[in-house]
Motif scaffolding. Structure first.
Motif, short mmCIF file in Angstrom:
data_model
loop_
_atom_site.label_atom_id
_atom_site.label_comp_id
_atom_site.label_asym_id
_atom_site.label_seq_id
_atom_site.Cartn_x
_atom_site.Cartn_y
_atom_site.Cartn_z
N ILE A 105 -4.52 1.59 -1.52
CA ILE A 105 -4.70 2.16 -0.21
C ILE A 105 -5.12 1.33 0.62
O ILE A 105 -6.08 0.33 0.47
CB ILE A 105 -6.06 3.23 -0.66
N GLU A 106 -4.49 1.36 1.87
CA GLU A 106 -5.17 0.59 2.87
C GLU A 106 -6.63 0.31 3.07
O GLU A 106 -7.38 1.38 3.19
CB GLU A 106 -4.47 0.68 4.29
N PRO A 107 -6.95 -1.02 3.11
CA PRO A 107 -8.64 -0.97 3.25
C PRO A 107 -9.17 -0.44 4.46
O PRO A 107 -10.41 0.03 4.32
CB PRO A 107 -8.71 -2.61 3.48
N GLU A 108 -8.56 -0.33 5.78
CA GLU A 108 -8.88 0.28 6.93
C GLU A 108 -9.21 1.84 6.67
O GLU A 108 -10.11 2.29 7.55
CB GLU A 108 -7.70 0.28 7.82
N PRO A 160 0.84 -1.26 0.14
CA PRO A 160 -0.01 -0.02 -0.06
C PRO A 160 0.80 1.24 0.00
O PRO A 160 1.97 1.47 0.70
CB PRO A 160 -0.89 -0.06 1.47
N ILE A 161 0.40 2.31 -0.71
CA ILE A 161 1.13 3.63 -0.95
C ILE A 161 0.58 4.41 0.14
O ILE A 161 1.09 5.49 0.80
CB ILE A 161 1.05 4.00 -2.24
N LEU A 162 -0.87 4.71 0.12
CA LEU A 162 -1.53 5.43 1.29
C LEU A 162 -1.93 4.50 2.47
O LEU A 162 -3.23 3.76 2.29
CB LEU A 162 -2.83 6.33 0.42
N GLY A 163 -1.74 4.95 3.62
CA GLY A 163 -1.97 4.28 4.78
C GLY A 163 -3.10 4.95 5.67
O GLY A 163 -3.30 6.27 5.47
N LYS A 164 -3.73 4.29 6.59
CA LYS A 164 -4.74 5.06 7.28
C LYS A 164 -4.04 6.17 8.16
O LYS A 164 -4.84 7.15 8.35
CB LYS A 164 -5.49 3.83 8.39
#
Length: 429
Positions: free
Chosen positions: A283-286, A253-257
């Protein structure tokens, strides 16, 4: 030559599973190195996109079980976890499937054109790794020709609704006037380029493009008067954008929560619209669980896309007919090639027998044998040797009840049934 296709796609598995069997560019060399050794296949191809992963193998045996074990092991999965989500096509069905994929008939977006380019890239990659031979090369080339016919002779590609278009259509559900919104596009490939066009058509004027290499990000951003940045700079700009659409080949993932949470605090509850087209996901599912974030994956675009399917059903039927014809043409070509190869072997064997009998006759002449006797002996010997093996096999087939072999022999040599008392040519000699 046996042909086998083993795959997983948007119909058989959700994105959570598809991303686990996707092949990243960094591991392609390793995959091609292992694939043929693990399966015994002589030729191989790998297609890996956001909606599907497919393996194409050509060889002497059906290697589906070995292929499944290899695919699971390569991605550190249990083969049992994949058994219910894979599909397998063999021989003519595998040919038909490849042509349907190339023509966009098996895509989430019916008739979408990107898949043909992706399949061409897969073929080029297989050739780069010396994984294809005469069989798969012929199949890929013929498939591209059929797909081109489908594009030019049907309306399957008119007014295309791509995943990129569907993403922008969903953005309209969140933002009525998109001219007031700023978009962050992550990646700079063909899909993101298409997304940028649709966003511009929808009124977006403020673009930010993030990519691993700054040059490509700037090149795409400048088309729309925007700015290019590298991936590491995303957190610095995230609070200023409203729309985030991502499509890269990153394995992680490139973009985290955490980054999105920090940006939300600065935005004061202004909503985010995010679409993650990538597989594996960027993008993190969270992130989707955060308030004021509308996060969609490629699987969530189905409703927009299904409307496209209904509008193209007539064109799809025409395309299926062209593909059926293309499959038959390919199989006819293979049979013709096989016939040529068989005839070469047949002629070579006959010429070897001829040369052997000719040499025997010449030796007899050199030893003083009467020319007429030597000539008759040559004819008799050559006839007996040419007919011995076919005669043995015909008698064996008839004894086993395979009478069609005798019928074929009569057809090949245009024979008329002899009277039982009439002597054969050999007997006359």
């Amino acid at each position: 030559m046996a042909l086998l296709t083993l795959g997983i796609n948007h119909r058989t598995a959700p994105v959570e599973i598809r991303e686990r069997v996707a092949f990243t560019p960094e591991r392609m060399a390793e995959a091609f190195s292992e694939l043929r050794a693990a399966t015994g296949a002589s030729e191989a191809g790998i297609l890996s996109t956001c909606n599907r992963t497919e393996l194409y193998l050509a060889g002497d045996d059906d290697c589906a079980p070995a292929l499944l074990r290899w695919l699971a092991g390569f991605h550190e999965l249990d083969a049992a976890d994949l058994e219910n989500v894979i599909y397998v096509h063999r021989d003519s069905d595998a040919v038909r499937h490849m042509m349907r994929v190339a023509a966009g008939l098996d895509s989430m977006v019916l008739g979408e054109p990107q898949i043909l380019g992706q399949l061409k890239d897969a073929y080029a990659l297989a050739r780069e790794h010396n994984a294809t031979g005469a069989f798969l090369s012929r199949l890929f080339e013929h498939t591209f020709s059929v797909a081109k016919r489908v594009r030019t002779e049907t309306a399957i590609g008119e007014n295309p609704v791509s995943v990129a278009y569907a993403s922008v259509s969903m953005a309209h559900q969140i933002f009525a006037d998109m001219s007031r919104n700023k978009a962050l596009l992550i990646g700079a490939g063909k899909t993101i380029e298409l997304v940028s066009r649709h966003l511009a058509d929808a009124g977006v004027r403020d673009f930010l493009v993030a990519n691993r290499t700054l040059e490509r990000a700037q090149a795409l951003a400048e088309i729309h008067g925007g700015k290019g940045i590298v991936l590491s700079e995303i957190p610095d700009y995230l609070a200023d954008v409203d729309i985030v659409i991502s499509s890269t080949a990153s394995p992680l993932p490139i973009l985290g929560k955490g980054a999105v949470e920090r940006a939300l605090k600065k935005r004061k509850h202004r909503p985010y619209f995010m679409v993650d087209i990538a597989v594996p996901r960027d993008i993190e599912p969270e992130v989707g669980g955060l308030a004021d974030v509308y996060l969609y994956t490629v699987d969530d675009l189905r409703q927009v896309i299904e409307e496209n399917v209904r509008s193209r059903e007539g064109a799809a039927r025409e395309a299926e007919n062209l593909i059926a014809s293309g499959v038959q043409d390919f199989l006819d070509q293979l049979r013709a090639l096989d016939a040529v190869s068989t005839l070469k072997v047949f002629r070579s064997r006959a010429e070897s027998l001829r040369d052997a009998e000719t040499e025997k006759a010449l030796r007899a002449l050199r030893n003083g044998t009467d020319p007429e006797t030597a000539l008759r002996s040559l004819a008799r010997g050559l006839t007996n040797k040419l007919l011995h093996q076919p005669s043995t096999q015909v008698r064996k087939a008839m004894a086993e009840g395979r009478t069609e072999v005798a019928d074929l022999l009569r057809e090949l040599y245009q024979l008329e049934m002899l009277d039982a008392d009439e002597p054969t040519t050999t007997e006359k000699l």
